[in-house]
Design an enzyme around this catalytic site. Structure first.
Site, PDB file in Angstrom:
ATOM      1  N   GLU A  81       0.834  -1.208   0.000  1.00  0.00           N
ATOM      2  CA  GLU A  81       0.000   0.000   0.000  1.00  0.00           C
ATOM      3  C   GLU A  81       0.867   1.255   0.000  1.00  0.00           C
ATOM      4  OE1 GLU A  81      -0.033  -2.605   1.930  1.00  0.00           O
ATOM      5  OE2 GLU A  81      -1.938  -2.919   2.960  1.00  0.00           O
ATOM      6  N   ALA A  86      11.031 -41.445   0.399  1.00  0.00           N
ATOM      7  CA  ALA A  86      11.322 -42.211  -0.808  1.00  0.00           C
ATOM      8  C   ALA A  86      10.984 -43.660  -0.512  1.00  0.00           C
ATOM      9  CB  ALA A  86      12.799 -42.083  -1.170  1.00  0.00           C
TER      10      ALA A  86
HETATM   11  C1  AOF Z   1       0.247  -5.026   4.503  1.00  0.00           C
HETATM   12  N1  AOF Z   1       0.866  -4.836   3.312  1.00  0.00           N
HETATM   13  O1  AOF Z   1       2.424  -5.325   1.806  1.00  0.00           O
HETATM   14  C2  AOF Z   1       2.346  -6.608   3.761  1.00  0.00           C
HETATM   15  C3  AOF Z   1       1.656  -6.836   4.991  1.00  0.00           C
HETATM   16  O2  AOF Z   1       7.359  -6.980   9.736  1.00  0.00           O
HETATM   17  P1  AOF Z   1       6.432  -6.146   8.913  1.00  0.00           P
HETATM   18  O3  AOF Z   1       6.191  -4.792   9.469  1.00  0.00           O
HETATM   19  O4  AOF Z   1       6.805  -6.103   7.452  1.00  0.00           O
HETATM   20  O5  AOF Z   1       5.026  -6.864   9.016  1.00  0.00           O
HETATM   21  C4  AOF Z   1       4.828  -8.129   8.483  1.00  0.00           C
HETATM   22  C5  AOF Z   1       3.367  -8.485   8.631  1.00  0.00           C
HETATM   23  O6  AOF Z   1       2.555  -7.461   8.045  1.00  0.00           O
HETATM   24  C6  AOF Z   1       3.016  -9.750   7.849  1.00  0.00           C
HETATM   25  O7  AOF Z   1       3.120 -10.930   8.606  1.00  0.00           O
HETATM   26  C7  AOF Z   1       1.563  -9.473   7.476  1.00  0.00           C
HETATM   27  O8  AOF Z   1       0.698  -9.729   8.553  1.00  0.00           O
HETATM   28  C8  AOF Z   1       1.596  -7.987   7.187  1.00  0.00           C
HETATM   29  N2  AOF Z   1       2.073  -7.814   5.814  1.00  0.00           N
HETATM   30  N3  AOF Z   1       0.618  -6.051   5.300  1.00  0.00           N
HETATM   31  O9  AOF Z   1      -0.635  -4.257   4.872  1.00  0.00           O
HETATM   32  C9  AOF Z   1       1.885  -5.568   2.909  1.00  0.00           C
HETATM   33  N4  AOF Z   1       3.416  -7.343   3.407  1.00  0.00           N
HETATM   34 ZN    ZN Z   2       1.243  -2.826   6.016  1.00  0.00          ZN
END
Ligand code: AOF
Ligand code: ZN
Length: 344
Positions: A47, A148
């Site tokens: 975002e 396997a």
């Molecule tokens: C979003 N947009 O593009 C992503 C999200 O360690 P951080 O801050 O990067 O947070 C990781 C967590 O944030 C991840 O496990 C998921 O819950 C959320 N990821 N959220 O709004 C994003 N990559």
């Molecule tokens: Zn986020």
């Protein structure tokens, strides 16, 4: 949302703890004003990248995101707040965030007067982050059990020798699939008997830079000098015989999402009985032994109607590599999933 999914699946994103996420910003006419995707842990969220591309044109726009905007400050700030600050009018989401740390963004957006919607192309979005979704939804990693076998279901001859049941091409294939998981799990017995290194190597035998965690479960100490104790990768010992306990520890204490389970017959039987095998990957080699260790120990099932049933979801024929003189047999790789219990 199709476009957001496409962005999320962009090539070049390294495997890591974070999900793949894509975001498209549309103005009220439906014109795309910004796009973004998450490039991996530690980088801006989808975002934020799309908002930066849109600039002032984000005001009044609709954000289409494959995953619910996060509501927490982790490695980056909360996307819910970034969308509110940018003046977005509406947010359409495929999958709600099952990560307990990050979820709840839709409520925050709705409270700020933004129109929200979710569930669009949910299966596609979930499929994009299969292990990540599974782990956060179930509080344990997704388990792929690999083994396997000979045609008669044996994993070793009666003298214990087992090198090799599967062909070199099959073993190379295993390394490719191991590299897609974040953990390789075996029992103490396998370490004692086979002394495997449990690392991921490329076709030339070189170690890949990013190695999965090596996990060994069982109460006993590991023999000094075991290859899993070398410094080629990190190793944890899980002092338990309970599969659920081991898996929950891997999720809770080590943040693991996808286990490549290579346990021997006894441990495999324990995992199957506990219902924690989510996918089966089996290499079938054209050999017959007639005696020797069964690939799976006794499951305590006495009649055919009790058999553990699986659905075949994929097959692959592994042809020998013509350059390799040892690579003689043709192996078959089967991918299966436990059959879902019938409703009612
Ligand atoms: C979003 N947009 O593009 C992503 C999200 O360690 P951080 O801050 O990067 O947070 C990781 C967590 O944030 C991840 O496990 C998921 O819950 C959320 N990821 N959220 O709004 C994003 N990559
Ligand atoms: Zn986020």
């Amino acid at each position: 949302m199709q476009r957001a999914l496409q962005l999320a699946a962009s090539p070049g994103v390294p495997l890591g703890p974070n999900p793949r996420v894509g975001c498209v910003l549309l103005d009220p006419d439906g014109t795309v004003v910004g796009e973004g995707f998450h490039h991996g842990a530690g980088t801006p969220h989808a975002e934020v990248e799309a908002l930066a591309a849109a600039g002032e044109r984000a005001r009044g726009a609709t954000a289409v995101v494959t995953l619910e905007p996060c509501n927490h400050t982790g490695r980056t700030g909360p996307c819910s707040q970034a969308l509110i600050a940018a003046g977005v009018a509406k947010v359409v989401v495929a999958q709600r965030d099952p990560n307990p740390v990050a979820g709840g963004g839709l409520e925050t957006l709705a409270e700020a007067g933004i129109e929200v919607e979710h569930g669009l192309l949910l299966d596609d979005a979930r499929g994009l982050n299969r292990a990540w979704s599974f782990a956060h939804e179930n509080g344990r990693p997704f388990v792929t059990w690999k083994f396997a076998t000979t045609l008669d279901g044996r994993s070793a001859a009666s003298d214990g020798s087992s090198r090799w049941v599967s062909s070199p091409a099959a073993r190379r294939d295993t390394h490719v699939l191991r590299a897609l998981c974040d953990t390789i799990l075996v029992g103490t017995n396998t370490v004692e008997v086979d002394d495997p290194q449990l690392t991921v190597r490329d076709a030339d035998g070189g170690l890949l830079e990013l190695q999965p965690l090596r996990a060994v479960m069982g109460e006993r100490d590991l023999p000094a000098g075991s290859r899993v104790l070398d410094d080629a990768a990190e190793t944890v010992q899980l002092r338990t015989h309970d599969p659920v306990d081991a898996l929950e520890t891997l999720y809770r204490d080590h943040g693991r999402q996808h286990v490549f389970f290579e346990g021997g017959p006894k441990l495999a039987a324990a995992f199957l009985k506990a219902g924690v095998v989510d996918e089966v990957l089996v290499y079938v080699a054209p050999l017959l032994l007639g005696s020797g260790k069964s690939a799976v120990a006794n499951l305590g099932l006495r009649s055919i109607d009790k058999a553990l049933r699986l659905d075949l979801v994929d097959t692959l024929v592994l042809l020998p590599d013509s350059d390799d003189p040892d690579d003689s047999g043709i192996n078959l790789r089967l991918t299966l999933r436990p059959t879902a219990p019938k409703e009612g």
